[in-house]
Write an enzyme that holds these catalytic residues in place. Structure first.
Site, mmCIF file in Angstrom:
data_model
loop_
_atom_site.group_PDB
_atom_site.id
_atom_site.type_symbol
_atom_site.label_atom_id
_atom_site.label_comp_id
_atom_site.label_asym_id
_atom_site.label_seq_id
_atom_site.Cartn_x
_atom_site.Cartn_y
_atom_site.Cartn_z
ATOM 1 N N ARG A 160 -16.545 -7.335 48.236
ATOM 2 C CA ARG A 160 -16.504 -5.919 47.829
ATOM 3 C C ARG A 160 -17.695 -5.554 46.941
ATOM 4 O O ARG A 160 -17.565 -4.790 45.979
ATOM 5 C CB ARG A 160 -15.210 -5.594 47.074
ATOM 6 C CG ARG A 160 -13.972 -5.651 47.888
ATOM 7 C CD ARG A 160 -13.994 -4.611 49.011
ATOM 8 N NE ARG A 160 -12.670 -4.443 49.540
ATOM 9 C CZ ARG A 160 -12.112 -5.288 50.397
ATOM 10 N NH1 ARG A 160 -12.776 -6.338 50.828
ATOM 11 N NH2 ARG A 160 -10.882 -5.065 50.831
ATOM 12 N N SER A 235 -7.060 -0.117 47.322
ATOM 13 C CA SER A 235 -6.957 -1.086 46.220
ATOM 14 C C SER A 235 -7.731 -0.564 45.018
ATOM 15 O O SER A 235 -8.916 -0.252 45.142
ATOM 16 C CB SER A 235 -7.586 -2.415 46.618
ATOM 17 O OG SER A 235 -6.983 -2.936 47.774
ATOM 18 N N GLU A 331 -12.153 -1.885 41.593
ATOM 19 C CA GLU A 331 -12.814 -1.909 42.892
ATOM 20 C C GLU A 331 -13.301 -0.484 43.193
ATOM 21 O O GLU A 331 -14.339 -0.279 43.791
ATOM 22 C CB GLU A 331 -11.807 -2.372 43.957
ATOM 23 C CG GLU A 331 -12.437 -2.880 45.221
ATOM 24 C CD GLU A 331 -12.196 -1.950 46.372
ATOM 25 O OE1 GLU A 331 -13.155 -1.684 47.105
ATOM 26 O OE2 GLU A 331 -11.062 -1.473 46.546
HETATM 27 N N1 EPU Z 1 1.211 -8.937 46.670
HETATM 28 C C1 EPU Z 1 2.326 -8.846 45.868
HETATM 29 N N2 EPU Z 1 2.734 -7.604 45.462
HETATM 30 C C2 EPU Z 1 2.112 -6.479 45.831
HETATM 31 C C3 EPU Z 1 0.978 -6.571 46.656
HETATM 32 C C4 EPU Z 1 0.532 -7.806 47.056
HETATM 33 O O1 EPU Z 1 2.925 -9.834 45.515
HETATM 34 O O2 EPU Z 1 2.563 -5.395 45.416
HETATM 35 C C5 EPU Z 1 0.733 -10.274 47.083
HETATM 36 C C6 EPU Z 1 1.477 -10.869 48.258
HETATM 37 O O3 EPU Z 1 1.572 -12.244 48.027
HETATM 38 C C7 EPU Z 1 0.523 -10.659 49.428
HETATM 39 C C8 EPU Z 1 -0.813 -10.781 48.730
HETATM 40 O O4 EPU Z 1 -0.605 -10.198 47.449
HETATM 41 O O5 EPU Z 1 0.706 -11.612 50.381
HETATM 42 C C9 EPU Z 1 -1.946 -10.101 49.439
HETATM 43 O O6 EPU Z 1 -1.615 -8.726 49.639
HETATM 44 P P1 EPU Z 1 -2.293 -7.891 50.829
HETATM 45 O O7 EPU Z 1 -2.242 -8.632 52.069
HETATM 46 O O8 EPU Z 1 -1.743 -6.513 50.801
HETATM 47 O O9 EPU Z 1 -3.822 -7.878 50.448
HETATM 48 P P2 EPU Z 1 -4.571 -7.618 49.075
HETATM 49 O O10 EPU Z 1 -5.262 -8.870 48.699
HETATM 50 O O11 EPU Z 1 -3.696 -6.974 48.067
HETATM 51 C C10 EPU Z 1 -6.829 -6.985 50.226
HETATM 52 C C11 EPU Z 1 -7.794 -5.867 50.154
HETATM 53 C C12 EPU Z 1 -7.315 -4.681 50.979
HETATM 54 C C13 EPU Z 1 -7.149 -5.128 52.405
HETATM 55 C C14 EPU Z 1 -6.150 -6.274 52.445
HETATM 56 C C15 EPU Z 1 -6.014 -6.861 53.834
HETATM 57 C C16 EPU Z 1 -8.893 -6.162 47.996
HETATM 58 C C17 EPU Z 1 -9.054 -5.660 46.604
HETATM 59 N N3 EPU Z 1 -8.018 -5.498 48.753
HETATM 60 O O12 EPU Z 1 -5.654 -6.543 49.562
HETATM 61 O O13 EPU Z 1 -8.327 -3.697 50.947
HETATM 62 O O14 EPU Z 1 -6.687 -4.063 53.220
HETATM 63 O O15 EPU Z 1 -6.607 -7.350 51.569
HETATM 64 O O16 EPU Z 1 -7.107 -7.653 54.145
HETATM 65 O O17 EPU Z 1 -9.563 -7.108 48.387
HETATM 66 C C18 EPU Z 1 -9.125 -1.746 49.837
HETATM 67 O O18 EPU Z 1 -10.156 -2.370 49.611
HETATM 68 O O19 EPU Z 1 -8.967 -0.556 49.441
HETATM 69 C C19 EPU Z 1 -8.047 -2.390 50.559
HETATM 70 C C20 EPU Z 1 -6.897 -1.788 50.813
#
Ligand code: EPU
Length: 335
Positions: A160, A235, A331
Site C-alpha cells: 500500500r 480500510s 492507509e
Molecule cells: N479480522 C477480524 N475482525 C475484523 C476484520 C478482520 O478479526 O473485523 C481478521 C480476520 O482474521 C480476517 C483477517 O482479519 O481473516 C483479514 O481480514 P480481511 O480478509 O477482511 O482482510 P484485511 O487484511 O482486513 C486487506 C486489505 C483490503 C483487502 C483485503 C482482501 C489492507 C489494509 N486491507 O484487508 O483492502 O480488500 O485485505 O485482500 O491491507 C482497502 O485497502 O481499502 C481494502 C479494503
C-alpha cells in the site's frame, strides 16, 4: 472552468462536506496545464476521492482528473499491453478486461477509485497488487509542468505504498498507466482463503478469471459497505508488521491472534482483528463507527464531519496502542 469555494461533498466517498478554495476538472494534459497556470493555491489532484479523509476546508486548488481512454498498445498471442487514462474508474477497467478475457487484475475487482490513484497506494487485494501488472506510467510534475515517465522500479512500490505517497508526495499528477495483461490460458491466483473457499462452495473446479472476478465482487459486497449507502474509504489503517520477538510476546497472551508471515520474515497482523479485540467492531459514537462486518473500515453513518471521523480514528489508534503496543498507520490519506 475554475470555481471558487467549491463543495467536495459528492467527490469523496466519506461524503464529507468541506470546500476547496479553487476547483476545476481536466480531461487532457493541455487543460491541466491551463489549470496549473490559473491556480492561486497549491494544486492538489483528486481522483475518485475513495481513499481520502478531508478533515477541514482545503486551501488548495483541487483539480479532478477525468482523462479517459483504454487502448491496446501491443499484443501477441500470449499477452498484451494496454494504455489507460488516469481518470478511468478502476472497476470499469477491470470489467473491460474481463469482457475481453484479458487476465491480470481480476483479483482487484470492485476496488473503488480511479486508475490514476491505483499506483499511489499500490492497490491490492486477495493476493495481488497493481505492481505485478504495471509496466510504466506518465505523470506531470506540478511545479513546472514537466512530463515524466516512471517505470515500475521508479515507483518504489511497497505494501500500500509508492514513491508518490512518500518521497514525491503531492508533487505529480498521474496522467496514464500501461499494464501488461495475459491472454488465455491465464494464471489464476486463488490461494487467498476466502476466494478459494467460495469458489469450491460454488462447485467450480477449474475457475477462470470471470469466476475470480465474480467471487471477489461477492466477498467484497458481503463485508465492505457500499460508499453510496454508508460513507467510508475502505480500510482506514494498514495492517501492521511486527518483528518475531514482539509477535512471540503478544502471541503468548493472545493465542488466537491471526498472522501472516511476510517474505521479509516480519509478522503481519490484521488491523481489523486488533480493532475488534478493542471492542470497536460495530460500535457507533454519534455519526461515526467501525463497520459491523469489518472493523478496519471506519464509516460515516450520515452527517459526520471530517474532524469527527479523524477523532474516532485516533481513539481507535490509541486503544490498539494501549492494548497491544502497536501503532496503526493510516492507509487513508488524511488531508
Ligand atoms: N479480522 C477480524 N475482525 C475484523 C476484520 C478482520 O478479526 O473485523 C481478521 C480476520 O482474521 C480476517 C483477517 O482479519 O481473516 C483479514 O481480514 P480481511 O480478509 O477482511 O482482510 P484485511 O487484511 O482486513 C486487506 C486489505 C483490503 C483487502 C483485503 C482482501 C489492507 C489494509 N486491507 O484487508 O483492502 O480488500 O485485505 O485482500 O491491507 C482497502 O485497502 O481499502 C481494502 C479494503
Amino acid at each position: 472552468m475554475m470555481q471558487k469555494d467549491f463543495s467536495l461533498k459528492h467527490l469523496n466517498t466519506f461524503g464529507i462536506d468541506v470546500c476547496a478554495a479553487q476547483f476545476a476538472v481536466f480531461t487532457n494534459v493541455q487543460v491541466l496545464k491551463d489549470c496549473l497556470l490559473r491556480a492561486e493555491y497549491t494544486p492538489w489532484i483528486l481522483g475518485g476521492g475513495s481513499n481520502i479523509l478531508l478533515v477541514d476546508d482545503v486551501q488548495l486548488c483541487v483539480l479532478k482528473n477525468e482523462i479517459t481512454g483504454i487502448d491496446i498498445l501491443a499484443e501477441n498471442e500470449n499477452e498484451l499491453v494496454i494504455h489507460v487514462g488516469a481518470g478511468v474508474v478502476w472497476h470499469d477497467l477491470v470489467t473491460w478486461c474481463i469482457s475481453r478475457n484479458f487476465g491480470g487484475i481480476e483479483n482487484l475487482s470492485l476496488i473503488p477509485g480511479t486508475v490514476g490513484a491505483a499506483p499511489i497506494q499500490n492497490i491490492g487485494a486477495y493476493g495481488t497488487e497493481l505492481a505485478e501488472t504495471l509496466i510504466s506510467l506518465r505523470a506531470m510534475r506540478l511545479l513546472d509542468g514537466e512530463l515524466i515517465e516512471f517505470t515500475t522500479g521508479d515507483c518504489e512500490f511497497g505494501y500500500r505504498d509508492s514513491v508518490f505517497k512518500g518521497r514525491l508526495k503531492g508533487q505529480h499528477c498521474i496522467l496514464d498507466i500501461d499494464l501488461r495483461l495475459t491472454k488465455p490460458p491465464h494464471a489464476i491466483e486463488i490461494s487467498y482463503g476466502a476466494i478459494n473457499d467460495l469458489i469450491e462452495k460454488k462447485g467450480i473446479h477449474s475457475p477462470g478469471i470471470r469466476d475470480v472476478y465474480d467471487t471477489v465482487i461477492e466477498i467484497r459486497r458481503s463485508k465492505l459497505p457500499d460508499p453510496l449507502q454508508i460513507g467510508n474509504a475502505g480500510s482506514f489503517f494498514k495492517n501492521p508488521t511486527i518483528d518475531e520477538i514482539k509477535f512471540k510476546a503478544l502471541h503468548a497472551v493472545f493465542t488466537d491472534m491471526p498472522v501472516f508471515v511476510t517474505e521479509e520474515n516480519q509478522y503481519k497482523i490484521p488491523a481489523g482483528w486488533l480493532i475488534e479485540q478493542c471492542g470497536w467492531k460495530g460500535r457507533r459514537i454519534g455519526n461515526v463507527g467501525c463497520y459491523e462486518k469489518q472493523a478496519l473500515v471506519i464509516v460515516n453513518y450520515g452527517g459526520a464531519s471530517g474532524r469527527e471521523i479523524y477523532d474516532h480514528a485516533m481513539r481507535v489508534q490509541d486503544s490498539v496502542k494501549e492494548r497491544f503496543d502497536i501503532v496503526l498507520q493510516t492507509e487513508v490519506n488524511v488531508v
